[in-house]
Every structure is written in C-alpha cells, then in structure tokens.
Write a protein that holds these residues in place. Structure first.
Motif, PDB file in Angstrom:
ATOM      1  N   ASP A 126     -45.540  -7.244 -40.438  1.00  0.00           N
ATOM      2  CA  ASP A 126     -46.168  -8.568 -40.437  1.00  0.00           C
ATOM      3  C   ASP A 126     -47.686  -8.486 -40.472  1.00  0.00           C
ATOM      4  O   ASP A 126     -48.344  -9.354 -41.053  1.00  0.00           O
ATOM      5  CB  ASP A 126     -45.719  -9.361 -39.201  1.00  0.00           C
ATOM      6  N   VAL A 127     -48.249  -7.454 -39.871  1.00  0.00           N
ATOM      7  CA  VAL A 127     -49.704  -7.264 -39.950  1.00  0.00           C
ATOM      8  C   VAL A 127     -50.098  -6.867 -41.368  1.00  0.00           C
ATOM      9  O   VAL A 127     -51.050  -7.409 -41.945  1.00  0.00           O
ATOM     10  CB  VAL A 127     -50.175  -6.207 -38.933  1.00  0.00           C
ATOM     11  N   ALA A 128     -49.358  -5.938 -41.956  1.00  0.00           N
ATOM     12  CA  ALA A 128     -49.677  -5.478 -43.305  1.00  0.00           C
ATOM     13  C   ALA A 128     -49.538  -6.586 -44.337  1.00  0.00           C
ATOM     14  O   ALA A 128     -50.302  -6.654 -45.307  1.00  0.00           O
ATOM     15  CB  ALA A 128     -48.768  -4.298 -43.677  1.00  0.00           C
ATOM     16  N   ASP A 129     -48.568  -7.477 -44.135  1.00  0.00           N
ATOM     17  CA  ASP A 129     -48.256  -8.514 -45.132  1.00  0.00           C
ATOM     18  C   ASP A 129     -48.837  -9.886 -44.802  1.00  0.00           C
ATOM     19  O   ASP A 129     -48.498 -10.869 -45.464  1.00  0.00           O
ATOM     20  CB  ASP A 129     -46.731  -8.658 -45.263  1.00  0.00           C
ATOM     21  N   ARG A 130     -49.720  -9.971 -43.808  1.00  0.00           N
ATOM     22  CA  ARG A 130     -50.141 -11.289 -43.319  1.00  0.00           C
ATOM     23  C   ARG A 130     -50.796 -12.145 -44.394  1.00  0.00           C
ATOM     24  O   ARG A 130     -50.633 -13.377 -44.391  1.00  0.00           O
ATOM     25  CB  ARG A 130     -51.057 -11.145 -42.106  1.00  0.00           C
TER      26      ARG A 130
END
Length: 289
Positions: free
Chosen positions: A67-71
């Motif tokens: 979720d951090v990588a794809d935010r």
C-alpha cells in the motif's frame, strides 16, 4: 474496545485487510500442504503454529509495503482509493513501521526453527518487498507475486527436514501457476483503471487471451502437483483433492468468461477453496495410511 482506541486502531486493521482474510488463506494452504509433505504427515504443533501465525503476519506486513509502494496509483483505482495510506488515514512511515513490527514478530517465530529456515526467510522477505515495484516495469508482475506467495513451500521443507530438496522447488513452480491464475483474475477487475495509470499486469499483457491464460495456469498447477504426487506414490485422497480443485477452477471459468468486475472478483475471492481442497487431500492421504 475503548471508544478512544477503536478509531486509532481501525486504519491499521484496514491496512492489513483484517476483515478480508482470503489473501492469507491463499498463502497458507500451499505452505501447509508442503509442511505435511515434508514431514510425511502431521508436522507437530510447534511447526504448525509457526507457519500458521507466520503466514498471517507476513501477509499483513506485505499489505503494508504494497500500500505504501502503490499509494499514488491506488488513488486512481475505484477499488483501492480508500485504502488507509492512499486516503491519508495513515502516513507512509506509520504503515511501514507497523509492517516492520509484524515482520519482526514473524521473524521471532522463525528463530524457533533452524538455521536453514532462518536463512530462507531473508530471501522470502526480499521478494515480498520487491514485488510491488515490479508493476512499473515487468509485464507479468503476478509471476513475482507467485514466487512471494509460494516461498512458504521451501521454508516448510527447511523447517521440517533441514534442507530444501528439488521436490520443494517443483512444488513452488506448480504453485506459481496457481498464483498466476488467481491474480490474473484479480487484475481483470482493475484492468480499465490500470490501463489509464500505466500499471502493468498479466491481464493487460494477455489481452483477449486472459481467460484462456487463467485456465491454462490452473491446468499447469494441477498437472505439476499431480505429477509430483504420482512420483511420491501418494494415494487416491490426494488426487481426489486435486480433482475437487480442478472442479472449482472449472466453475471459476463460468465466473470470468464474461470478464465482469463482479465475476472476476468473486472468482479471486473464493480461490482459497482451490488451495484448501489440495491441502485437505494431502492431509487425508497421510491420515488414512
């Protein structure tokens, strides 16, 4: 739960998909199947607890990293726009710290096994962290996810036997095809959004052959595990489990053939029953000897 605590805890529970455990089951069943095969039956309560708890912890940590990588991408996808990091309910550092804590707890469990399992756990963590970034440059990132979601297999053999034989890697290859099948179904749900934002997925790469590709992936998974089972002289319960898994895969064809969001997402969400059928067959095979 304290009324002051609940609002603070809710974004973290949402981050790890607490109310959507299907992803954890997709990771759990092949891991436990491998554990039973490696131990030639019930592996003991210690290893069972380590791998069940570790699976849920690492899937949760993986969700935080993803979720951090794809935010920045998730805000443009209907299904993911309200995820905690994307919506601002959690900051990226908060999510990463929480994910790191979960991974450390999982590592503490691994420390109760042996050196071989500990060594392989670092490779598993590296693949888990690497996967979200492959969507930017690799046309089939689902293959990398397949490795990540199959790494419990060699770790199970390492924990049960102290080594990782060729059998474990062949089981991993077979399971990778299953991951390709169900995560392509998942990618079919978001294809329109992914095309707009430039994300690469197997559903986009396969194009009009997406449904055929999914069914071929299922077939490859079942064929490889069937061949391995035959080589191990497993009995009818194992192959009955594979047969049930194959029947479920055929049912999924009826859900995805029209490529509707609802049908594809339902097929993905219920895919853990494919893995459970295989696991049940493995357990039954050893229990009935």
């Amino acid at each position: 739960m304290n009324t002051l605590t609940a609002p603070r805890l809710a974004p973290y529970l949402d981050l790890i998909r607490w109310n959507r455990p299907a992803g954890s089951y997709l990771l759990l069943w092949p891991t436990l199947s491998a554990l039973w095969l490696a131990a030639q039956g019930f592996p003991g309560w210690h290893l069972l607890a380590v791998f069940v708890l570790g699976t849920f912890l690492m899937r949760s940590a993986g969700c935080a990293v993803n979720d951090v990588a794809d935010r920045e991408f998730d805000r443009h996808v209907k299904r993911t726009a309200q995820r905690p990091v994307t919506s601002g309910a959690l900051t990226a550092p908060q999510a990463l710290v929480f994910g790191a804590v979960l991974a450390l707890i999982a590592f503490a469990l691994v420390l109760t096994t042996n050196l071989a399992t500990i060594a392989w756990s670092f490779a598993a963590l590296a693949v888990t962290i690497f996967y979200p970034f492959t969507k930017r440059f690799f046309s089939m990132p689902q293959a990398v996810l397949g490795v990540a979601f199959s790494f419990g297999i060699p770790m199970a053999f390492a924990a049960a036997t102290g080594s990782v034989p060729a059998l474990a890697w062949w089981l991993l290859v077979g399971n990778l095809f299953w991951v390709l099948a169900y995560d392509t179904e998942y990618a079919m749900v978001d294809r329109d959004d992914d095309l707009k934002i430039g994300i690469r997925t197997s559903a986009i790469t396969l194009g009009r052959f997406d449904v055929a590709g999914v069914m071929l992936f299922y077939a490859a998974f079942l064929a490889i595990w069937a061949a391995l089972g035959a080589g191990l002289d497993l009995h009818w319960p194992y192959f009955a489990g594979l047969g049930v898994a194959g029947a479920i895969a055929c049912w999924h064809y009826t859900l995805i053939r029209t490529r509707t969001r609802e049908g594809c997402f339902r097929a993905f969400r219920l895919n853990h029953w494919v893995g459970f059928a295989v696991f049940a067959g493995v357990v039954a095979d050893f229990a009935l000897r």
